[in-house]
Enzyme design. Structure first.
Site, PDB file in Angstrom:
ATOM      1  N   ASP A 191      94.998  39.385  -5.818  1.00 26.82           N
ATOM      2  CA  ASP A 191      95.253  39.267  -7.139  1.00 26.82           C
ATOM      3  C   ASP A 191      96.884  39.267  -7.581  1.00 26.82           C
ATOM      4  O   ASP A 191      97.102  39.181  -8.696  1.00 26.82           O
ATOM      5  CB  ASP A 191      94.357  39.953  -8.197  1.00 26.82           C
ATOM      6  CG  ASP A 191      94.351  41.283  -7.705  1.00 26.82           C
ATOM      7  OD1 ASP A 191      95.032  41.795  -6.672  1.00 26.82           O
ATOM      8  OD2 ASP A 191      93.546  42.247  -8.378  1.00 26.82           O
ATOM      9  N   ASP A 246      96.459  44.999  -3.003  1.00 27.43           N
ATOM     10  CA  ASP A 246      95.973  44.399  -4.394  1.00 27.43           C
ATOM     11  C   ASP A 246      96.997  44.773  -5.621  1.00 27.43           C
ATOM     12  O   ASP A 246      97.798  45.776  -5.320  1.00 27.43           O
ATOM     13  CB  ASP A 246      94.812  45.252  -4.618  1.00 27.43           C
ATOM     14  CG  ASP A 246      93.800  44.730  -6.050  1.00 27.43           C
ATOM     15  OD1 ASP A 246      92.846  44.067  -5.450  1.00 27.43           O
ATOM     16  OD2 ASP A 246      94.308  45.048  -6.873  1.00 27.43           O
ATOM     17  N   HIS A 291      89.288  51.086  -6.714  1.00 23.76           N
ATOM     18  CA  HIS A 291      89.292  51.982  -8.234  1.00 23.76           C
ATOM     19  C   HIS A 291      88.232  53.137  -8.155  1.00 23.76           C
ATOM     20  O   HIS A 291      88.238  53.738  -9.184  1.00 23.76           O
ATOM     21  CB  HIS A 291      89.173  51.067  -9.214  1.00 23.76           C
ATOM     22  CG  HIS A 291      90.370  49.927  -9.338  1.00 23.76           C
ATOM     23  ND1 HIS A 291      91.742  50.334  -9.391  1.00 23.76           N
ATOM     24  CD2 HIS A 291      90.380  48.713  -9.434  1.00 23.76           C
ATOM     25  CE1 HIS A 291      92.449  49.492  -9.746  1.00 23.76           C
ATOM     26  NE2 HIS A 291      91.616  48.081  -9.451  1.00 23.76           N
ATOM     27  N   HIS A 328      96.511  45.740  -8.474  1.00 23.33           N
ATOM     28  CA  HIS A 328      96.142  46.893  -9.248  1.00 23.33           C
ATOM     29  C   HIS A 328      96.276  48.341  -8.379  1.00 23.33           C
ATOM     30  O   HIS A 328      96.188  48.395  -7.075  1.00 23.33           O
ATOM     31  CB  HIS A 328      94.885  46.885  -9.774  1.00 23.33           C
ATOM     32  CG  HIS A 328      94.715  45.916 -10.405  1.00 23.33           C
ATOM     33  ND1 HIS A 328      94.064  44.563  -9.993  1.00 23.33           N
ATOM     34  CD2 HIS A 328      95.007  45.701 -11.677  1.00 23.33           C
ATOM     35  CE1 HIS A 328      94.092  43.897 -11.118  1.00 23.33           C
ATOM     36  NE2 HIS A 328      94.425  44.165 -12.099  1.00 23.33           N
TER      37      HIS A 328
HETATM   38  N1  Q9C Z   1      92.528  43.919 -20.283  1.00 24.10           N
HETATM   39  C1  Q9C Z   1      90.162  45.117  -8.921  1.00 24.10           C
HETATM   40  O1  Q9C Z   1      91.247  44.020  -8.560  1.00 24.10           O
HETATM   41  N2  Q9C Z   1      91.152  45.034 -15.829  1.00 24.10           N
HETATM   42  N3  Q9C Z   1      90.202  45.517 -10.094  1.00 24.10           N
HETATM   43  C2  Q9C Z   1      91.281  45.663 -17.277  1.00 24.10           C
HETATM   44  C3  Q9C Z   1      91.650  44.766 -19.395  1.00 24.10           C
HETATM   45  C4  Q9C Z   1      90.632  45.727 -15.032  1.00 24.10           C
HETATM   46  C5  Q9C Z   1      90.645  44.832 -11.108  1.00 24.10           C
HETATM   47  C6  Q9C Z   1      92.232  44.827 -18.141  1.00 24.10           C
HETATM   48  C7  Q9C Z   1      91.088  45.068 -13.588  1.00 24.10           C
HETATM   49  C8  Q9C Z   1      90.280  45.766 -12.379  1.00 24.10           C
HETATM   50  C9  Q9C Z   1      89.438  45.472  -7.811  1.00 24.10           C
HETATM   51 ZN    ZN Z   2      93.131  44.299  -8.375  1.00 25.96          ZN
END
Ligand code: Q9C
Ligand code: ZN
Length: 346
Positions: A289, A200, A166, A202
């Site tokens: 994840d 991943d 990210h 995301h």
């Molecule tokens: N309700 C990686 O897996 N979540 N990053 C935000 C808030 C952020 C995940 C949601 C998730 C980041 C590397």
């Molecule tokens: Zn992720």
């Protein structure tokens, strides 16, 4: 296969992240994640890890801007200095900005507050005292793994923490500060064509940002559809690259609750596109994840599904740098990650 890891990852230890309900929750991208993986690697008789080589920062500055890198290197100290000089003597803390820029530039004003608002994308990238040092080591692990591949090895594993996908040219967000996988892919791209595959859960908004106008690194991501999922503003199928990079970014968003069989179909499409590109090297952003038990995801991939994902990627028959990204189902994390890994390398 060599495994690169640095105990210095523990220097990155934010206490909290902020959720939408103005809620502070314990930071999920924590050091215990790595313990879980190291324990499972040992249980499954993988070789002991090696410490990374130290690389010149020019390897990073080909991917991230000087201004952003400078910010990251000094943000915590600047915040600490502000605290010390502030009459309301609150205790030392992690840095999380609370004012965000849209199109502004930092040229006129550049306190820690201006810079934080410019370079930090969201409330899940807190900067602790040792975040920068840990992020550098995380990159060093990724580059050490890349050098193994350049030296003729088929696989090398970087146990990078913090994760990277990210982090863009000039932003951090989503637990990521320096883009380990992008820095490794850029490094390999000096020798030959590179594909970067991100599994991943995301979307890889940072990686996409970095390579969007390039045609020498083909970037492919499978992820929860940004119509409903973080990072919301990137990861749509119509984002295919710009300029000479047009056609060299592939996003494969999937629905909430995606199951093993649906996932395999999406993955096969991604793998076919990589084969068409005919790269010499693969960089794998390996997040788990996607697992059904993950608190940060909606996908429903089983353990055996993760193993199968590794097996499918193996069919590319490409020398591969494997870089750890997300995965937060802490009790199953080691098993899940090493499951995907074993499908690929064993
Ligand atoms: N309700 C990686 O897996 N979540 N990053 C935000 C808030 C952020 C995940 C949601 C998730 C980041 C590397
Ligand atoms: Zn992720």
């Amino acid at each position: 296969m060599k495994i690169f890891h640095s105990p210095k990852h523990t220097l990155h230890n934010p206490k909290y992240e902020v959720y939408e309900a103005a809620e502070l929750i314990e930071f999920r991208e924590n050091a215990a994640r790595m313990d879980s993986i190291l324990a499972r690697l040992e249980l499954e008789k993988y070789p002991k890890y090696s410490l990374p080589t130290q690389y010149d920062i020019s390897t990073i500055l080909e991917v991230h801007t000087q201004e952003y890198f400078q910010f990251l290197s000094s943000a915590w100290e600047e915040w600490e200095n502000y605290r010390i000089s502030n009459p309301n003597n609150y205790p030392s803390t992690d840095y999380i900005p609370s004012t965000f820029a849209s199109n502004e530039t930092v040229s006129r004003h550049s306190t820690i507050f201006h810079k934080g608002g410019m370079f930090v994308k969201d409330l899940t990238a807190p900067i602790s005292q040792g975040t920068f040092a840990a992020a550098l080591e995380s990159v060093n692990c990724a580059l050490s793994a890349a050098d193994e591949i350049l030296g003729g090895e088929t696989f090398a594993l970087s146990l990078s923490r913090p994760p990277g996908h990210h982090a863009g040219k000039a932003f951090c967000g989503g637990y990521c500060y320096l883009n380990n996988a992008a820095i490794a892919a850029n490094y390999l791209s000096k020798s030959a064509k590179v594909a970067l595959l991100d599994v991943d859960y995301h979307a890889f908004n940072g990686t996409q940002d970095i390579f969007y106008e390039r045609n020498d690194v083909f970037t492919v991501s499978l992820h929860g559809d940004p119509h409903f999922e973080y990072p919301y503003f990137s990861g749509y199928a119509e984002e295919t690259g710009d300029g000479v990079g047009e056609g060299f970014n592939l996003n494969v968003p999937y629905r909430k609750g995606t199951t093993d069989l649906e996932y395999f179909m999406h993955l096969q499409k991604a793998l076919d596109a990589i084969t068409d590109f005919s790269p010499k090297y693969l960089v794998l952003s390996a997040g788990v994840d996607t697992h059904e038990g993950d608190p940060n995801g909606t996908a429903k991939i089983s353990y055996s599904g993760l193993v199968k994902i590794g097996e499918m990627i193996k069919q590319l028959h490409l020398p591969t740098v494997i870089i750890f990204e997300g995965g937060y189902a802490i009790d199953d994390l080691g098993k899940n990650f090493v499951g995907l890994l074993g499908g690929l390398v064993r």
